[in-house]
Scaffold this motif. Structure first.
Motif, PDB file in Angstrom:
ATOM      1  N   GLY A 172      -9.843  15.187   3.174  1.00  0.00           N
ATOM      2  CA  GLY A 172      -8.583  15.154   3.674  1.00  0.00           C
ATOM      3  C   GLY A 172      -7.671  14.472   2.720  1.00  0.00           C
ATOM      4  O   GLY A 172      -7.793  14.667   1.455  1.00  0.00           O
ATOM      5  N   LEU A 173      -6.551  13.985   3.206  1.00  0.00           N
ATOM      6  CA  LEU A 173      -5.323  13.718   2.036  1.00  0.00           C
ATOM      7  C   LEU A 173      -5.601  12.388   1.345  1.00  0.00           C
ATOM      8  O   LEU A 173      -4.961  12.175   0.372  1.00  0.00           O
ATOM      9  CB  LEU A 173      -4.047  13.559   2.942  1.00  0.00           C
ATOM     10  N   VAL A 174      -6.694  11.705   1.819  1.00  0.00           N
ATOM     11  CA  VAL A 174      -7.062  10.635   0.993  1.00  0.00           C
ATOM     12  C   VAL A 174      -7.569  10.909  -0.102  1.00  0.00           C
ATOM     13  O   VAL A 174      -7.506  10.220  -1.360  1.00  0.00           O
ATOM     14  CB  VAL A 174      -8.082   9.827   1.813  1.00  0.00           C
ATOM     15  N   ASN A 175      -8.172  12.117  -0.260  1.00  0.00           N
ATOM     16  CA  ASN A 175      -8.604  12.692  -1.737  1.00  0.00           C
ATOM     17  C   ASN A 175      -7.454  12.814  -2.583  1.00  0.00           C
ATOM     18  O   ASN A 175      -7.599  12.689  -3.895  1.00  0.00           O
ATOM     19  CB  ASN A 175      -9.378  14.086  -1.517  1.00  0.00           C
ATOM     20  N   GLU A 176      -6.412  13.257  -2.006  1.00  0.00           N
ATOM     21  CA  GLU A 176      -5.328  13.645  -2.992  1.00  0.00           C
ATOM     22  C   GLU A 176      -4.724  12.206  -3.329  1.00  0.00           C
ATOM     23  O   GLU A 176      -4.459  11.908  -4.574  1.00  0.00           O
ATOM     24  CB  GLU A 176      -4.212  14.358  -2.118  1.00  0.00           C
ATOM     25  N   LEU A 177      -4.707  11.141  -2.427  1.00  0.00           N
ATOM     26  CA  LEU A 177      -4.266   9.812  -2.954  1.00  0.00           C
ATOM     27  C   LEU A 177      -5.305   9.325  -3.941  1.00  0.00           C
ATOM     28  O   LEU A 177      -4.762   8.491  -4.884  1.00  0.00           O
ATOM     29  CB  LEU A 177      -4.170   8.774  -1.732  1.00  0.00           C
ATOM     30  N   ALA A 178      -6.563   9.670  -3.870  1.00  0.00           N
ATOM     31  CA  ALA A 178      -7.648   8.997  -4.822  1.00  0.00           C
ATOM     32  C   ALA A 178      -7.412   9.638  -6.318  1.00  0.00           C
ATOM     33  O   ALA A 178      -7.637   8.791  -7.052  1.00  0.00           O
ATOM     34  CB  ALA A 178      -9.127   9.278  -4.110  1.00  0.00           C
ATOM     35  N   ALA A 179      -6.988  10.704  -6.122  1.00  0.00           N
ATOM     36  CA  ALA A 179      -6.740  11.465  -7.251  1.00  0.00           C
ATOM     37  C   ALA A 179      -5.499  10.766  -8.137  1.00  0.00           C
ATOM     38  O   ALA A 179      -5.555  10.454  -9.166  1.00  0.00           O
ATOM     39  CB  ALA A 179      -6.473  12.873  -7.310  1.00  0.00           C
ATOM     40  N   ARG A 180      -4.419  10.313  -7.186  1.00  0.00           N
ATOM     41  CA  ARG A 180      -3.267   9.673  -7.857  1.00  0.00           C
ATOM     42  C   ARG A 180      -3.652   8.415  -8.156  1.00  0.00           C
ATOM     43  O   ARG A 180      -3.024   7.789  -9.111  1.00  0.00           O
ATOM     44  CB  ARG A 180      -2.257   9.637  -6.721  1.00  0.00           C
ATOM     45  N   LEU A 181      -4.490   7.971  -7.582  1.00  0.00           N
ATOM     46  CA  LEU A 181      -5.164   6.350  -8.217  1.00  0.00           C
ATOM     47  C   LEU A 181      -6.013   6.412  -9.482  1.00  0.00           C
ATOM     48  O   LEU A 181      -6.464   5.334  -9.917  1.00  0.00           O
ATOM     49  CB  LEU A 181      -5.839   5.741  -7.018  1.00  0.00           C
ATOM     50  N   GLU A 182      -6.403   7.642  -9.796  1.00  0.00           N
ATOM     51  CA  GLU A 182      -7.354   8.015 -10.589  1.00  0.00           C
ATOM     52  C   GLU A 182      -8.904   7.261 -10.769  1.00  0.00           C
ATOM     53  O   GLU A 182      -9.301   6.992 -11.544  1.00  0.00           O
ATOM     54  CB  GLU A 182      -6.593   7.308 -12.076  1.00  0.00           C
ATOM     55  N   VAL A 183      -9.155   7.240  -9.526  1.00  0.00           N
ATOM     56  CA  VAL A 183     -10.490   6.792  -9.167  1.00  0.00           C
ATOM     57  C   VAL A 183     -11.455   8.207  -9.179  1.00  0.00           C
ATOM     58  O   VAL A 183     -11.003   9.120  -9.362  1.00  0.00           O
ATOM     59  CB  VAL A 183     -10.819   6.388  -7.576  1.00  0.00           C
ATOM     60  N   PRO A 228      -0.111  -3.174   4.048  1.00  0.00           N
ATOM     61  CA  PRO A 228       0.507  -3.268   5.584  1.00  0.00           C
ATOM     62  C   PRO A 228       0.324  -2.197   6.595  1.00  0.00           C
ATOM     63  O   PRO A 228       0.080  -2.077   7.603  1.00  0.00           O
ATOM     64  CB  PRO A 228       1.886  -3.553   5.071  1.00  0.00           C
ATOM     65  N   THR A 229       0.587  -0.896   5.799  1.00  0.00           N
ATOM     66  CA  THR A 229       0.422   0.284   6.679  1.00  0.00           C
ATOM     67  C   THR A 229      -0.895   1.185   6.279  1.00  0.00           C
ATOM     68  O   THR A 229      -0.987   2.398   6.428  1.00  0.00           O
ATOM     69  CB  THR A 229       1.825   1.128   6.513  1.00  0.00           C
ATOM     70  N   GLY A 230      -1.870   0.479   5.513  1.00  0.00           N
ATOM     71  CA  GLY A 230      -2.957   1.040   5.218  1.00  0.00           C
ATOM     72  C   GLY A 230      -2.533   2.295   3.987  1.00  0.00           C
ATOM     73  O   GLY A 230      -1.423   2.205   3.493  1.00  0.00           O
ATOM     74  N   LEU A 231      -3.633   2.710   3.478  1.00  0.00           N
ATOM     75  CA  LEU A 231      -3.730   3.584   2.401  1.00  0.00           C
ATOM     76  C   LEU A 231      -3.590   5.186   2.852  1.00  0.00           C
ATOM     77  O   LEU A 231      -3.223   5.874   2.363  1.00  0.00           O
ATOM     78  CB  LEU A 231      -4.686   3.359   1.565  1.00  0.00           C
ATOM     79  N   TYR A 232      -4.541   5.262   3.928  1.00  0.00           N
ATOM     80  CA  TYR A 232      -4.436   6.671   4.815  1.00  0.00           C
ATOM     81  C   TYR A 232      -5.089   6.488   6.158  1.00  0.00           C
ATOM     82  O   TYR A 232      -5.156   5.098   6.532  1.00  0.00           O
ATOM     83  CB  TYR A 232      -5.551   7.564   3.904  1.00  0.00           C
ATOM     84  N   LEU A 295       4.684  -6.482   2.159  1.00  0.00           N
ATOM     85  CA  LEU A 295       5.385  -5.278   1.824  1.00  0.00           C
ATOM     86  C   LEU A 295       6.127  -5.291   0.609  1.00  0.00           C
ATOM     87  O   LEU A 295       6.206  -4.507  -0.183  1.00  0.00           O
ATOM     88  CB  LEU A 295       6.429  -5.153   2.793  1.00  0.00           C
ATOM     89  N   ASP A 296       6.404  -6.646  -0.107  1.00  0.00           N
ATOM     90  CA  ASP A 296       7.058  -6.819  -1.286  1.00  0.00           C
ATOM     91  C   ASP A 296       5.925  -7.003  -2.479  1.00  0.00           C
ATOM     92  O   ASP A 296       6.215  -7.263  -3.639  1.00  0.00           O
ATOM     93  CB  ASP A 296       8.120  -7.909  -1.378  1.00  0.00           C
ATOM     94  N   ASP A 297       4.807  -6.917  -2.084  1.00  0.00           N
ATOM     95  CA  ASP A 297       3.573  -7.023  -3.102  1.00  0.00           C
ATOM     96  C   ASP A 297       3.745  -5.824  -4.065  1.00  0.00           C
ATOM     97  O   ASP A 297       3.727  -4.723  -3.596  1.00  0.00           O
ATOM     98  CB  ASP A 297       2.211  -7.012  -2.478  1.00  0.00           C
ATOM     99  N   PRO A 298       3.496  -6.014  -5.241  1.00  0.00           N
ATOM    100  CA  PRO A 298       3.540  -5.078  -6.303  1.00  0.00           C
ATOM    101  C   PRO A 298       2.552  -3.705  -6.044  1.00  0.00           C
ATOM    102  O   PRO A 298       2.924  -2.685  -6.344  1.00  0.00           O
ATOM    103  CB  PRO A 298       3.353  -5.375  -7.667  1.00  0.00           C
ATOM    104  N   ARG A 299       1.359  -4.039  -5.640  1.00  0.00           N
ATOM    105  CA  ARG A 299       0.361  -3.039  -5.212  1.00  0.00           C
ATOM    106  C   ARG A 299       1.062  -2.151  -4.032  1.00  0.00           C
ATOM    107  O   ARG A 299       0.610  -0.838  -4.150  1.00  0.00           O
ATOM    108  CB  ARG A 299      -0.890  -3.654  -5.094  1.00  0.00           C
ATOM    109  N   VAL A 300       1.551  -2.677  -3.103  1.00  0.00           N
ATOM    110  CA  VAL A 300       2.154  -1.961  -2.084  1.00  0.00           C
ATOM    111  C   VAL A 300       3.281  -1.146  -2.681  1.00  0.00           C
ATOM    112  O   VAL A 300       3.227   0.117  -2.310  1.00  0.00           O
ATOM    113  CB  VAL A 300       2.516  -2.888  -0.856  1.00  0.00           C
ATOM    114  N   LYS A 301       4.046  -1.560  -3.330  1.00  0.00           N
ATOM    115  CA  LYS A 301       5.321  -0.819  -3.753  1.00  0.00           C
ATOM    116  C   LYS A 301       4.636   0.348  -4.586  1.00  0.00           C
ATOM    117  O   LYS A 301       5.458   1.232  -4.499  1.00  0.00           O
ATOM    118  CB  LYS A 301       6.346  -1.721  -4.606  1.00  0.00           C
ATOM    119  N   ASN A 302       3.768  -0.008  -5.440  1.00  0.00           N
ATOM    120  CA  ASN A 302       3.186   1.125  -6.350  1.00  0.00           C
ATOM    121  C   ASN A 302       2.334   2.140  -5.733  1.00  0.00           C
ATOM    122  O   ASN A 302       2.753   3.381  -6.012  1.00  0.00           O
ATOM    123  CB  ASN A 302       2.289   0.409  -7.338  1.00  0.00           C
ATOM    124  N   VAL A 303       1.849   1.835  -4.625  1.00  0.00           N
ATOM    125  CA  VAL A 303       1.185   2.733  -3.808  1.00  0.00           C
ATOM    126  C   VAL A 303       2.193   3.579  -3.164  1.00  0.00           C
ATOM    127  O   VAL A 303       2.040   4.880  -3.072  1.00  0.00           O
ATOM    128  CB  VAL A 303       0.151   1.893  -2.690  1.00  0.00           C
TER     129      VAL A 303
END
Length: 341
Positions: A172-183, A228-232, A295-303
């Motif tokens: 599903g779309l988590v695969n697209e997110l995984a690609a963008r995270l370069e895992v 906060p709202t998960g990754l997928y 929500l203001d964590d850099p990891r969240v903002k970058n995601v």
């Protein structure tokens, strides 16, 4: 074959009824389930639905829940072929067949599994039903699990820590997110996560927090990173054999759908979502490093930056379906906003 056994049993009962007029025919629905007994689908959702169906049909329809030992992706075929009467699985395990429900898999859209599940069912009823993706099956419900998080053997201090890591993904779309995270994605159904992590085949997995409990991921992961709202999210379908459904009386078909549809979708979503808190507590109690990001964590903002445009990715992915995808997405979001208040 279960349908043959059911037919023979029905014939036998009908014969007795004809002779004595004292025996009432009943139908038994055999439900296939593939997750551990501790999973909320098995511990809460199926038993609740069984009780609702048997009560609504005044005992004319019985429900038996059975362990399914085949691959989760084969459940749809097993139900369609009549090997089982009812079952559920992940839509993305069959790429290309059930595409529309992945509207609920767009990252950043869902913070509540209950709201997401109800919004998905309503969107299906209004926009997707006419596309007949479930032709050959009777759709009983649609739901999503809680927000998907990171279960890893390594700390995720920045998103760069994920680059090149082997991560189990479910499709599903988590695969697209995984690609963008370069895992480095390793495709496998959720129950394989424990084995893959234990054997060092993967460095982590994308799954909701409740799997720390259900799949005992606390034994093989060292870190649980919670966005906060998960990754997928992942969309599931609950389906019934079309012929089995058609063979029921009109009264019993209506009774089953009265306790399914939005009601079953809400039950499943709420149950899976609530189990996330239990998973987090189990993880903490067993020494897993649990990090809840703000929500203001850099990891969240970058995601969130990485997620930009994935709504259009979904729209493009269903271009071959005769639906108004943009309107469906707007309606899904409208329901999400209203249900999340």
């Amino acid at each position: 074959m279960i349908n043959l056994k059911k037919s023979l049993a029905f014939g036998f009962c009908a014969g007795l009824f004809g002779l004595s007029g004292a025996v009432s025919a009943t139908t038994t629905l055999h439900v296939a389930t593939w997750l551990p007994p501790s999973n909320p689908q098995n511990s809460i959702v199926w038993p609740a639905w069984k009780n609702m169906v048997e009560t609504a049909t005044e005992g004319r329809v019985k429900v038996v829940i059975e362990n399914y030992t085949g691959a989760p992706k084969t459940i749809f075929d097993a139900v369609e072929d009549g090997v089982y009467d009812v079952g559920f699985s992940v839509n993305a395990y069959l790429p290309g067949r059930f595409k529309l429900a992945s509207v609920a898999e767009i990252p950043g859209e869902i913070s509540s599994a209950e709201a997401g599940s109800v919004a998905l069912w309503r969107t299906y009823e209004k926009f997707f039903k006419s596309a007949q993706e479930f032709q050959g099956l009777q759709l009983l419900g649609l739901f999503v699990h809680g927000p998907g998080q990171l279960h890893t053997k390594f700390p995720v201090n920045t998103l760069a820590d994920l680059k090149g890591k082997k991560m189990r993904v479910g499709g599903g779309l988590v695969n697209e997110l995984a690609a963008r995270l370069e895992v480095t994605p390793i495709s496998a159904p959720a129950p394989k996560s424990y084995e893959l992590m234990q054997q060092g085949v993967v460095d982590g997995t994308f799954l909701p927090s409740e799997e720390q409990m259900t799949l005992r991921l606390f034994e093989v992961s060292d870190y649980l990173t919670i966005f906060p709202t998960g990754l997928y999210t992942t969309a599931f379908s609950i389906v019934m054999n079309e012929d089995t459904f058609a063979d029921l009386s009109k009264k019993d078909r209506e009774a089953i759908m009265n306790v399914s549809g939005e009601k079953l979708s809400r039950l499943a979503g709420a149950t899976w979502g609530e189990a996330d808190n239990d998973g987090i507590q189990i993880a903490k109690a067993n020494g897993v490093n649990v990090t809840k990001l703000s929500l203001d964590d850099p990891r969240v903002k970058n995601v969130h930056k990485l997620e930009e445009g994935m709504d259009q990715t979904w729209i493009d992915s269903v271009a071959d379906r005769k639906v108004d995808a943009k309107a469906a997405l707007a309606y899904f979001r409208e329901n999400m906003n209203e249900l999340s208040k």
